[in-house]
Scaffold this active site. Structure first.
Site, PDB file in Angstrom:
ATOM      1  CG  HIS A  58      -2.411  -0.198  -7.433  1.00  0.00           C
ATOM      2  ND1 HIS A  58      -2.900   0.437  -6.314  1.00  0.00           N
ATOM      3  CD2 HIS A  58      -2.398  -1.520  -7.115  1.00  0.00           C
ATOM      4  CE1 HIS A  58      -3.190  -0.448  -5.368  1.00  0.00           C
ATOM      5  NE2 HIS A  58      -2.883  -1.654  -5.836  1.00  0.00           N
ATOM      6  CD  GLU A  97      -2.331   3.747  -5.893  1.00  0.00           C
ATOM      7  OE1 GLU A  97      -3.374   3.154  -6.270  1.00  0.00           O
ATOM      8  OE2 GLU A  97      -1.335   3.159  -5.440  1.00  0.00           O
ATOM      9  NE  ARG A 102      -4.078  -1.687  -0.158  1.00  0.00           N
ATOM     10  CZ  ARG A 102      -4.033  -2.629  -1.066  1.00  0.00           C
ATOM     11  NH1 ARG A 102      -2.990  -2.732  -1.877  1.00  0.00           N
ATOM     12  NH2 ARG A 102      -5.029  -3.483  -1.203  1.00  0.00           N
TER      13      ARG A 102
END
Length: 317
Positions: free
Chosen positions: A267, A248, A219
């Site tokens: 990601h 993000e 994370r």
């Protein structure tokens, strides 16, 4: 039971789940409505965050994500609803991804791709290096197995150490500061909890070995990005491999984009489209339906108060 499937799995995996328990009504929908949630006894997949999940008839949610922190914010789901995540599904694909990023970093691939014929005589080797894995769950163990092929010395930190293959030293995360100065490469594979937010701050980066590399596939909140930028600019760190970021998408204004010694992917390391991910998740779901019917502990069941799994079944490779 009324079972709704909203996980983005291929048709043959949907059929596999439906065929496993033909006695139940199973409906596949890419997006659930509030009426669907109200009628559901079991949801397979991640329901939309704008739905009210407090239905008394909702026995369980089998998430298709390894992370589950978004479902723990506030009183988001009924406390009597059992929650599982998909940990175990993503280890191989994420470890392949981060291994590729680290090798690309070590061998200056980013520079060579963007430049004409110009040889650099700098870089790093994984061979015989010390690798510190912070978060020795499915992803951490999968990475340990693969990075061990480079004759590395692997240190793994987790909440409850056990004897894991491919790991030379296991210890608790409480001893993180003891191992940071020893590591040539540090991999973060942590869930987001109160304890992990900004775990890597100014103090921790200062403890890291000169010319070391940090990689994060857990994370983004585990890293204080301002501190990271400072330590890359000062050349204390050799570089960073980031598949996750604090915010993000990472803003275009972030200095990280312009740093030669930073590799960023959006990601995607654990993308749900990979066949190995869908196959493992499908088998996990079928086993957990059986567990639910027998009122047994669910694999990857999440303690809604602690925020992490309490009943873990490790992937066999």
């Amino acid at each position: 039971m009324n079972i709704y499937i909203c996980a983005e799995i291929n048709d043959h995996h949907v059929k596999e789940i439906m065929d496993s328990h033909k006695e139940f009504k199973m409906i596949y929908k890419e997006e659930l409505t509030q009426e669907d949630v109200n009628n559901a006894n079991l949801i397979i997949g991640n329901p939309n965050m704008n739905l009210d999940l407090h239905s008394d008839s909702l026995k369980a949610i089998f998430l298709n994500s390894a992370g589950n922190n978004q479902f723990l914010n506030g009183d988001y789901i009924n406390k009597n609803t059992r929650l599982t995540n998909a940990s175990g599904s993503y280890g191989p694909v994420i470890s392949e991804h981060v291994l590729g990023m680290i090798i690309a970093m070590n061998k200056n691939f980013k520079y060579y791709i963007n430049n004409h014929w110009h040889q650099l005589y700098t870089g790093k080797e994984l061979y015989k290096s010390t690798v510190l894995i912070v978060g020795l769950g499915d992803i951490g163990l999968s990475f340990a197995k693969r990075v061990k092929a480079f004759d590395t010395h692997v240190i793994g930190l987790r909440k409850h150490p056990s004897k894991s293959p491919y790991v030379d030293i296991e210890d608790t995360i409480d001893h993180l500061d003891q191992y940071l100065p020893l590591a040539d490469f540090v991999l973060l594979a942590l869930p987001e909890t109160k304890e992990t937010i900004h775990l890597f701050n100014e103090e921790r980066f200062s403890l890291m070995k000169q010319d070391s590399v940090i990689a994060n596939v857990g994370r983004g909140s585990a890293i204080d990005e301002k501190a990271l930028i400072k330590h890359i600019k000062s050349h204390h760190l050799f570089g960073a491999c980031l598949d996750v970021c604090e915010s993000e998408p990472l803003p275009d204004t972030s200095p990280l984009w312009d740093m030669e010694q930073v590799l960023i992917t959006p990601h995607v390391s654990g993308g749900y489209h990979w066949e190995s991910v869908q196959s493992y998740y499908t088998a996990l779901v079928i086993r957990n339906i059986d567990h639910l019917l027998k009122d047994e502990p669910l694999e990857n069941e999440v303690d809604l108060n602690l925020g992490y799994r309490t009943h873990v079944i490790r992937r066999e490779e």
